[in-house]
Design an enzyme around this catalytic site. Structure first.
Site, PDB file in Angstrom:
ATOM      1  N   CYS A 127     -14.341   0.290 -27.725  1.00 42.09           N
ATOM      2  CA  CYS A 127     -16.028   0.642 -28.347  1.00 42.09           C
ATOM      3  C   CYS A 127     -16.756   1.154 -26.995  1.00 42.09           C
ATOM      4  O   CYS A 127     -17.809   0.383 -26.743  1.00 42.09           O
ATOM      5  CB  CYS A 127     -16.554  -0.193 -29.001  1.00 42.09           C
ATOM      6  SG  CYS A 127     -15.761  -0.109 -30.550  1.00 42.09           S
ATOM      7  N   GLU A 128     -16.240   1.747 -25.980  1.00 42.52           N
ATOM      8  CA  GLU A 128     -17.055   2.286 -25.036  1.00 42.52           C
ATOM      9  C   GLU A 128     -16.179   3.492 -24.248  1.00 42.52           C
ATOM     10  O   GLU A 128     -14.865   3.727 -24.795  1.00 42.52           O
ATOM     11  CB  GLU A 128     -17.274   1.451 -23.899  1.00 42.52           C
ATOM     12  CG  GLU A 128     -16.236   0.754 -23.112  1.00 42.52           C
ATOM     13  CD  GLU A 128     -16.854  -0.362 -22.101  1.00 42.52           C
ATOM     14  OE1 GLU A 128     -17.073   0.266 -21.128  1.00 42.52           O
ATOM     15  OE2 GLU A 128     -17.184  -1.368 -22.260  1.00 42.52           O
ATOM     16  N   TYR A 178     -10.266   3.026 -11.526  1.00 43.17           N
ATOM     17  CA  TYR A 178      -9.998   3.941 -10.493  1.00 43.17           C
ATOM     18  C   TYR A 178      -9.941   5.636 -10.472  1.00 43.17           C
ATOM     19  O   TYR A 178      -9.526   5.929  -9.458  1.00 43.17           O
ATOM     20  CB  TYR A 178      -8.736   3.426  -9.530  1.00 43.17           C
ATOM     21  CG  TYR A 178      -8.568   1.832  -9.660  1.00 43.17           C
ATOM     22  CD1 TYR A 178      -9.241   1.180  -8.796  1.00 43.17           C
ATOM     23  CD2 TYR A 178      -7.713   1.340 -10.543  1.00 43.17           C
ATOM     24  CE1 TYR A 178      -9.173  -0.310  -8.826  1.00 43.17           C
ATOM     25  CE2 TYR A 178      -7.431  -0.142 -10.451  1.00 43.17           C
ATOM     26  CZ  TYR A 178      -8.133  -0.874  -9.505  1.00 43.17           C
ATOM     27  OH  TYR A 178      -7.962  -2.205  -9.659  1.00 43.17           O
ATOM     28  N   GLU A 237       4.318  -6.212   1.802  1.00 41.30           N
ATOM     29  CA  GLU A 237       4.164  -6.929   0.434  1.00 41.30           C
ATOM     30  C   GLU A 237       3.912  -5.784  -0.382  1.00 41.30           C
ATOM     31  O   GLU A 237       2.795  -5.434  -0.922  1.00 41.30           O
ATOM     32  CB  GLU A 237       2.849  -7.783   0.762  1.00 41.30           C
ATOM     33  CG  GLU A 237       2.912  -8.813   1.746  1.00 41.30           C
ATOM     34  CD  GLU A 237       1.417  -9.113   2.234  1.00 41.30           C
ATOM     35  OE1 GLU A 237       0.384  -8.623   1.774  1.00 41.30           O
ATOM     36  OE2 GLU A 237       1.483 -10.252   2.681  1.00 41.30           O
ATOM     37  N   PRO A 238       4.955  -5.087  -0.709  1.00 43.24           N
ATOM     38  CA  PRO A 238       4.753  -3.973  -1.792  1.00 43.24           C
ATOM     39  C   PRO A 238       4.636  -4.440  -3.088  1.00 43.24           C
ATOM     40  O   PRO A 238       5.239  -5.360  -3.801  1.00 43.24           O
ATOM     41  CB  PRO A 238       5.691  -3.134  -1.658  1.00 43.24           C
ATOM     42  CG  PRO A 238       6.878  -4.207  -1.127  1.00 43.24           C
ATOM     43  CD  PRO A 238       6.148  -5.139  -0.392  1.00 43.24           C
ATOM     44  N   GLY A 239       3.474  -3.946  -3.927  1.00 43.81           N
ATOM     45  CA  GLY A 239       3.318  -4.243  -5.281  1.00 43.81           C
ATOM     46  C   GLY A 239       3.657  -2.894  -6.032  1.00 43.81           C
ATOM     47  O   GLY A 239       4.933  -2.773  -6.489  1.00 43.81           O
ATOM     48  N   GLY A 275       0.784  -0.972   0.002  1.00 46.11           N
ATOM     49  CA  GLY A 275      -0.069   0.061  -0.093  1.00 46.11           C
ATOM     50  C   GLY A 275       0.698   1.302  -0.024  1.00 46.11           C
ATOM     51  O   GLY A 275       0.025   2.321   0.041  1.00 46.11           O
ATOM     52  N   ARG A 311      -6.714   1.216 -15.375  1.00 44.82           N
ATOM     53  CA  ARG A 311      -6.693   2.204 -14.198  1.00 44.82           C
ATOM     54  C   ARG A 311      -7.328   3.406 -14.400  1.00 44.82           C
ATOM     55  O   ARG A 311      -8.023   3.693 -13.457  1.00 44.82           O
ATOM     56  CB  ARG A 311      -5.184   2.025 -13.646  1.00 44.82           C
ATOM     57  CG  ARG A 311      -4.407   0.637 -13.245  1.00 44.82           C
ATOM     58  CD  ARG A 311      -3.358   0.897 -12.393  1.00 44.82           C
ATOM     59  NE  ARG A 311      -3.423   1.336 -11.178  1.00 44.82           N
ATOM     60  CZ  ARG A 311      -3.466   2.325 -10.472  1.00 44.82           C
ATOM     61  NH1 ARG A 311      -2.707   3.478 -11.337  1.00 44.82           N
ATOM     62  NH2 ARG A 311      -3.706   2.990  -9.241  1.00 44.82           N
ATOM     63  N   TYR A 331      -0.035  -3.335 -12.008  1.00 43.90           N
ATOM     64  CA  TYR A 331      -1.464  -3.366 -12.567  1.00 43.90           C
ATOM     65  C   TYR A 331      -1.758  -2.879 -13.633  1.00 43.90           C
ATOM     66  O   TYR A 331      -3.126  -2.381 -14.098  1.00 43.90           O
ATOM     67  CB  TYR A 331      -2.457  -2.887 -11.350  1.00 43.90           C
ATOM     68  CG  TYR A 331      -2.182  -3.172 -10.000  1.00 43.90           C
ATOM     69  CD1 TYR A 331      -2.526  -4.539  -9.499  1.00 43.90           C
ATOM     70  CD2 TYR A 331      -1.235  -2.341  -9.194  1.00 43.90           C
ATOM     71  CE1 TYR A 331      -2.063  -4.805  -8.294  1.00 43.90           C
ATOM     72  CE2 TYR A 331      -1.146  -2.820  -7.780  1.00 43.90           C
ATOM     73  CZ  TYR A 331      -1.385  -3.942  -7.375  1.00 43.90           C
ATOM     74  OH  TYR A 331      -1.189  -4.473  -6.293  1.00 43.90           O
TER      75      TYR A 331
HETATM   76  N1  LLP Z   1      -0.630  -7.394  -0.260  1.00 42.74           N
HETATM   77  C1  LLP Z   1      -2.168  -7.700  -0.219  1.00 42.74           C
HETATM   78  C2  LLP Z   1      -2.862  -8.811   0.563  1.00 42.74           C
HETATM   79  C3  LLP Z   1      -2.984  -7.132  -1.114  1.00 42.74           C
HETATM   80  O1  LLP Z   1      -4.304  -7.188  -1.466  1.00 42.74           O
HETATM   81  C4  LLP Z   1      -2.316  -6.062  -1.958  1.00 42.74           C
HETATM   82  C5  LLP Z   1      -3.128  -5.369  -3.309  1.00 42.74           C
HETATM   83  C6  LLP Z   1      -0.810  -5.851  -1.979  1.00 42.74           C
HETATM   84  C7  LLP Z   1      -0.220  -6.386  -0.775  1.00 42.74           C
HETATM   85  C8  LLP Z   1      -0.229  -4.783  -2.754  1.00 42.74           C
HETATM   86  O2  LLP Z   1      -0.511  -3.575  -2.842  1.00 42.74           O
HETATM   87  P1  LLP Z   1       0.230  -2.357  -3.333  1.00 42.74           P
HETATM   88  O3  LLP Z   1       1.673  -2.248  -2.582  1.00 42.74           O
HETATM   89  O4  LLP Z   1       0.381  -2.548  -4.904  1.00 42.74           O
HETATM   90  O5  LLP Z   1      -0.576  -1.014  -3.160  1.00 42.74           O
HETATM   91  N2  LLP Z   1      -5.291  -2.990  -8.984  1.00 42.74           N
HETATM   92  C9  LLP Z   1      -5.462  -1.781  -8.020  1.00 42.74           C
HETATM   93  C10 LLP Z   1      -4.502  -2.106  -6.911  1.00 42.74           C
HETATM   94  C11 LLP Z   1      -5.298  -3.101  -5.944  1.00 42.74           C
HETATM   95  C12 LLP Z   1      -4.369  -3.862  -4.844  1.00 42.74           C
HETATM   96  C13 LLP Z   1      -5.032  -5.148  -4.482  1.00 42.74           C
HETATM   97  N3  LLP Z   1      -4.238  -5.678  -3.195  1.00 42.74           N
HETATM   98  C14 LLP Z   1      -4.676  -0.720  -8.717  1.00 42.74           C
HETATM   99  O6  LLP Z   1      -4.520  -0.778 -10.043  1.00 42.74           O
HETATM  100  O7  LLP Z   1      -4.645   0.300  -8.128  1.00 42.74           O
END
Ligand code: LLP
Length: 414
Positions: free
Chosen positions: A337-338, A311, A268-270, A227, A307, A365
């Site tokens: 087409c939307e 969002y 758990e960074p994404g 997050g 995105r 994402y």
């Molecule tokens: N851990 C868990 C359990 C999660 O559900 C998520 C994201 C993360 C870690 C990683 O979060 P991050 O560091 O990336 O913010 N598709 C959406 C984001 C959905 C995130 C879902 N869970 C977007 O493109 O904004």
């Protein structure tokens, strides 16, 4: 991306050349950026025993996973398929966590059979886990901390109306199951949301987790999820990692002292690791002068980057073909087409048909949420790392879309 002599580059490669060589639309990732993010995160938490579990839902290209592994990052997966991709990339089962959210028990069994530790998010599944495994397998508990955080309702997961995790009020029920089945609960997990703007939210939630964790005696791990906020434009808010590292490390050390044992802190960074490393390159199919509004129609859309529509996400757009400072107002739209807005009311260098555009923050994402809507093909992906370029996924072909279809001959008389 850097601008040198009126040309945009990633490392030594001209963006416009990449678009010519591989065609567009095209995802391009800068591996050096990933490396820098990993380094920064590790440095910020160097005072404690911190592990990075990359939330690979953000980008599961196997080469990106391999790069993460080489950088000493571990893995968080949410499906058996992500788990297998992790193993293919060379992660050891010991370094993978399966974070479930309402999955079938078969997926929990699959993880255990693969030697991967699971994070359980509801009481019925915890009961099944106890019945089947007793204390023979370690388990983490995913809690719902009742803390609001996240850029948008759709990506906010820790609040009291969220579907995620076991509510902290249900601690007694967890303890009862622990006693009944002699569960080996080794960690407490939570994920508050994505794009969390306020750094103090992380500290607030950590304190909730630490307090909760004191009810469990055999913990080894505290997992605070992902997050971290990344910037989407100049001056945008971003998580101050050094400041957060200092505050959270101090709070964690204090907790470990009170707990009487040194635990590992997991994140758990994404987005933090891969959002800024990626761009989506696209070509202007048409520049359309509507009364009062000029539209740039790109050869991509919500099928490749959902995105903005999903969002209301802001993604900076740059005209790579024209770096002049003669700016004009445009709406940038997709070819689906939307309604398919990519960017609204943006001041961009004058656009012409055929110009190449870069959509920023597309590393997280982007591809993983891409679809074949309108039966369009998913783009190729290229990774640039230490001044080498690698094609890491070919563009799809029509055959890929047809492959799994079963063609039936209808011989009915009409
Ligand atoms: N851990 C868990 C359990 C999660 O559900 C998520 C994201 C993360 C870690 C990683 O979060 P991050 O560091 O990336 O913010 N598709 C959406 C984001 C959905 C995130 C879902 N869970 C977007 O493109 O904004």
């Amino acid at each position: 991306m850097i601008l040198k002599n009126n040309e945009y580059f990633i490392q030594d490669f001209k963006i416009s050349d990449l678009a010519i060589e591989y065609g567009s639309p095209l995802y391009v990732y800068d591996g050096n950026v990933i490396e820098e993010k990993v380094r920064r995160l590790k440095n910020a938490f160097s005072e404690i025993n911190m592990k990075i579990k990359y939330a690979c839902k953000a980008n599961t290209n196997i080469s990106i996973l391999k790069l993460m592994k080489n950088l000493g990052v571990e893995l968080d997966v949410v499906s058996p398929q992500e788990l297998q991709l992790g193993l293919i990339a060379g992660f050891l089962p010991d370094n993978i966590t399966f974070t479930s959210s309402g999955v079938g028990f078969d997926e929990i069994e699959d993880s255990v059979e693969n030697g991967v530790i699971v994070n359980i998010d509801n009481l019925p599944t915890l009961e099944k886990f106890g019945k089947k495994y007793g204390n023979s397998q370690p388990v983490l508990i995913r809690i719902r901390p009742n803390v609001e955080g996240g850029g948008n309702q759709k990506i906010s997961t820790g609040h009291k109306d969220s579907k995620f995790g076991i509510a902290i009020e249900q601690v007694d029920q967890i303890l009862a199951l622990q006693q009944k089945y002699d569960l080996n609960i080794v960690g407490i997990h939570q994920h508050t949301g994505s794009d969390i703007k306020d750094g103090s939210t992380f500290v607030e939630v950590a304190n909730v987790v630490f307090e909760f964790a004191k009810s469990f005696k055999n913990l080894k791990y505290i997992d605070l999820g992902g997050g971290f906020k990344v910037p989407y434009k100049k001056g945008d808010h971003e998580t101050d990692m050094e400041d957060l590292g200092e505050k959270l490390s101090a709070a964690f050390k204090k907790f470990c002292e009170e707990y009487g044992k040194d635990l590992e802190l997991w994140f758990e960074p994404g987005k933090y690791l891969v959002s800024e490393c990626g761009i989506l390159l696209a070509t202007a199919n048409v520049v359309k002068e509507n009364p009062g509004k000029t539209l740039i129609g790109l050869n991509t859309g919500l099928n490749h980057l959902i995105r903005p529509m999903m969002y209301d996400a802001y993604h900076k757009v740059i005209n790579v073909s024209n770096t002049s400072e003669n700016l004009q107002k445009y709406n940038v739209v997709g070819y689906i087409c939307e309604t398919d807005d990519i960017a609204k009311d943006r001041s961009l260098s004058a656009a012409s048909d055929g110009d190449i555009f870069a959509i920023l923050n597309a590393g997280a994402y982007g591809f993983t949420m891409a679809s074949n809507y309108n039966s369009r093909l998913k783009p190729a992906e290229v990774l640039i790392y230490k001044n080498q370029k690698y094609l890491i996924r070919e563009r799809q072909t029509l055959q890929d879309i047809i492959n799994k279809q079963i063609l039936i001959d209808f011989n009915y008389e009409t």
